[in-house]
Enzyme design. Structure first.
Site, PDB file in Angstrom:
ATOM      1  N   HIS A  33      -8.324 -13.416 -12.904  1.00 11.51           N
ATOM      2  CA  HIS A  33      -7.393 -12.302 -12.977  1.00 11.51           C
ATOM      3  C   HIS A  33      -7.116 -11.926 -14.431  1.00 11.51           C
ATOM      4  CE1 HIS A  33      -4.556  -9.836 -10.833  1.00 11.51           C
ATOM      5  NE2 HIS A  33      -3.661 -10.074 -11.773  1.00 11.51           N
TER       6      HIS A  33
ATOM      7  N   GLU B  70      -5.066  -2.164  -9.918  1.00  7.81           N
ATOM      8  CA  GLU B  70      -4.886  -3.583 -10.265  1.00  7.81           C
ATOM      9  C   GLU B  70      -6.215  -4.219 -10.664  1.00  7.81           C
ATOM     10  OE1 GLU B  70      -2.621  -5.864  -7.379  1.00  7.81           O
ATOM     11  OE2 GLU B  70      -3.559  -7.712  -8.056  1.00  7.81           O
TER      12      GLU B  70
ATOM     13  N   LYS C 236      -0.529  -9.125   1.353  1.00 13.12           N
ATOM     14  CA  LYS C 236      -0.569  -8.176   0.224  1.00 13.12           C
ATOM     15  C   LYS C 236      -1.986  -8.152  -0.350  1.00 13.12           C
ATOM     16  CE  LYS C 236      -0.061  -6.880  -4.283  1.00 13.12           C
ATOM     17  NZ  LYS C 236      -1.071  -6.957  -5.341  1.00 13.12           N
TER      18      LYS C 236
ATOM     19  N   ASP D 115      -3.583   8.011   4.985  1.00 15.58           N
ATOM     20  CA  ASP D 115      -2.163   7.809   4.700  1.00 15.58           C
ATOM     21  C   ASP D 115      -1.874   6.304   4.562  1.00 15.58           C
ATOM     22  OD1 ASP D 115       0.577   7.511   4.855  1.00 15.58           O
ATOM     23  OD2 ASP D 115       0.855   9.007   6.425  1.00 15.58           O
TER      24      ASP D 115
HETATM   25  C1  MEV Z   1      -2.782 -10.342  -5.961  1.00 15.42           C
HETATM   26  O1  MEV Z   1      -2.698  -8.948  -6.031  1.00 15.42           O
HETATM   27  C2  MEV Z   1      -3.182 -10.766  -4.566  1.00 15.42           C
HETATM   28  C3  MEV Z   1      -3.144 -12.285  -4.325  1.00 15.42           C
HETATM   29  O2  MEV Z   1      -1.864 -12.792  -4.668  1.00 15.42           O
HETATM   30  C4  MEV Z   1      -3.422 -12.478  -2.864  1.00 15.42           C
HETATM   31  C5  MEV Z   1      -3.237 -13.887  -2.375  1.00 15.42           C
HETATM   32  O3  MEV Z   1      -2.448 -14.661  -2.962  1.00 15.42           O
HETATM   33  O4  MEV Z   1      -3.876 -14.223  -1.355  1.00 15.42           O
HETATM   34  C6  MEV Z   1      -4.149 -12.981  -5.174  1.00 15.42           C
END
Ligand code: MEV
Length: 442
Positions: free
Chosen positions: A396, A88, A283, A299
């Protein structure tokens, strides 16, 4: 019934070429192109390819992923350049940015809170629970003694079986019990060690029921299954950062350090109380965690499963990280269960995982726990910082611009022009496509 060309028996017996041939002929429109494409990812060194092939079954090629590094991590006073395997855009950049930010503010600190791992033997027995509990000390002694051959080398390394408990689950399911084993597995993740011990426990337990004079003529016990638990809430590390709020510096659009600290704390609070936000928040943490876990041959499915169960321990899924503003100090931390190893498994077999560990100066398992949790915290800090200041898309999509340009087959001159053009423009696939179309017409 006509033969379905998409099914096959004896596939695993085919040679690698044979497997690819069958696949491309039955599933692809351009079999020859796909065949040579898949084969182009074979390692040029046959020995190396054999090592990779043997990690799994029915392997036909390799699946490349970017192997990157995030430098400038100061963890417990040591400087690390951290290997990360992730596909990513902006994850490695965010980790590096988080590392750089805290490098000037004392770096990251960690604490290993405990390293206990767990495994269970689930079994049924229809006798009197009180009697089983009465004789459990005898059973435990037998289980531990009959495991000596398996545990001796782990014991020499400072680990082994820590305890075995009897858990009575008969109030939830009739006749159901569990042996809950706890283990110290030193620098190995320990899955094989624990599962081997557990299978020996089940053999010894059955033998106890069969041979103990106190249990003759009783209902027959049955082993349901013996397996480690990937939930290891007592194999846990804390990573944290702390600095005076006034030292946080300045943020985009003239945001003061104080305003940033307050907004940051609110953002973390939202993830603590709202599972929808918590899922995305965590995430982001796992973006960093998984990348290092994969790079070091550990793992990631086990780490993810455990982390998410831990995030639900209050009964509601919640943030893994927390923030406090106290006496003018900004405190931000992450507690995370991490059962990882630096010996055994893929760690020494995978050629790049081996190099990752070398790059980290051959950490022991505790040090690797500290490193991984720190990357999770840095990742989370960088993501939340962007979210509450500029928004996430700016950085991003800038990172993603190169992917879009590659997808649209931009040449070098077009790439340079697009990068300059989009320095102050919002990046989206359609905006980049429109820009290139116009450029190509001019
Ligand atoms: C994107 O891979 C991860 C984010 O969405 C984490 C977050 O919102 O804290 C940017």
């Amino acid at each position: 019934m006509p033969k379905d060309l998409k099914t096959i028996s004896g596939f695993s017996k085919l040679s690698k070429r044979g497997k690819i041939k069958w696949i491309v002929q039955n599933f692809f429109k351009e079999p020859d192109t796909v065949m040579s494409e898949l084969m182009s990812y074979w390692h040029s060194n046959e020995e190396q390819q054999k090592i990779l092939d043997n990690f799994s079954e029915n392997t036909i090629s390799n699946f490349p992923m970017p192997f990157g590094v995030a430098p400038n991590f100061i963890i417990d006073g040591r400087t690390y350049c951290i290997p990360m395997v992730i596909e990513e855009s902006s994850v490695v950049a965010a980790a590096s940015a988080g590392a750089k930010f805290w490098m000037d503010r004392g770096g990251f600190r960690t604490e290993i809170l405990s390293t206990k791992k767990l495994g269970q033997v689930h079994f049924t027995w229809g006798g009197d629970a009180a009697k089983l509990k009465y004789y459990f000390e005898d059973i435990k002694k037998k289980l531990i003694t009959e495991c000596f051959a398996i545990t001796s080398s782990m014991v020499k390394r400072g680990g082994g079986i820590l305890d075995i408990e009897l858990i009575d689950l008969t109030d939830q399911e009739s006749n159901l019990y569990q042996l809950l084993g706890s283990f110290e597995t030193c620098d190995s993740m320990g899955a094989n060690f624990i599962n081997t011990c557990l299978e020996q426990f089940s053999t010894s337990l059955m033998n106890f029921f069969d041979t103990s004079p106190h249990f003759q003529g009783e209902a027959k016990a049955e082993i349901i299954m013996s397996i480690l638990s990937n939930y290891t809430p007592e194999c846990i590390v804390r990573a944290y950062v702390e600095c005076p709020i006034s030292s946080l510096g300045k943020f985009p659009n003239g945001m003061s350090a104080e305003a940033f600290a307050l907004k940051f704390k609110q953002a973390i609070r939202i993830a603590e109380i709202d599972p929808y936000r918590a899922t995305t928040h965590n995430k982001g943490i796992f973006n960093g965690i998984d990348a290092v876990v994969i790079a070091t041959g550990n793992d990631f499915r086990a780490i993810e499963a455990c982390g998410h169960t831990y995030a639900t321990r209050s009964g509601q899924y919640s943030s893994l990280s927390h923030c406090k503003l106290e006496n003018g100090q900004f405190k931000f931390w992450l507690d995370l269960p991490l059962a990882v190893g630096t010996v055994g498994g893929l760690t020494s077999l995978h050629p790049i995982a081996k190099r990752s560990l070398e790059l980290l100066e051959d950490p022991n398992a505790k040090e690797l726990m500290s490193i991984i949790a720190t990357v999770g915290l840095a990742q989370n800090f960088a993501a939340v910082r962007s979210l509450i200041t500029t928004g996430i898309q700016q950085g991003h999509m800038k990172m993603h611009l190169q992917n879009i340009l590659n997808q649209l087959k931009a040449n070098k001159a077009e790439e340079l022009a697009a990068i300059e053009h989009f320095a102050d423009e919002i990046v989206s696939f359609s905006a980049v496509r429109a820009y290139l179309e116009k450029l190509r017409l001019d």
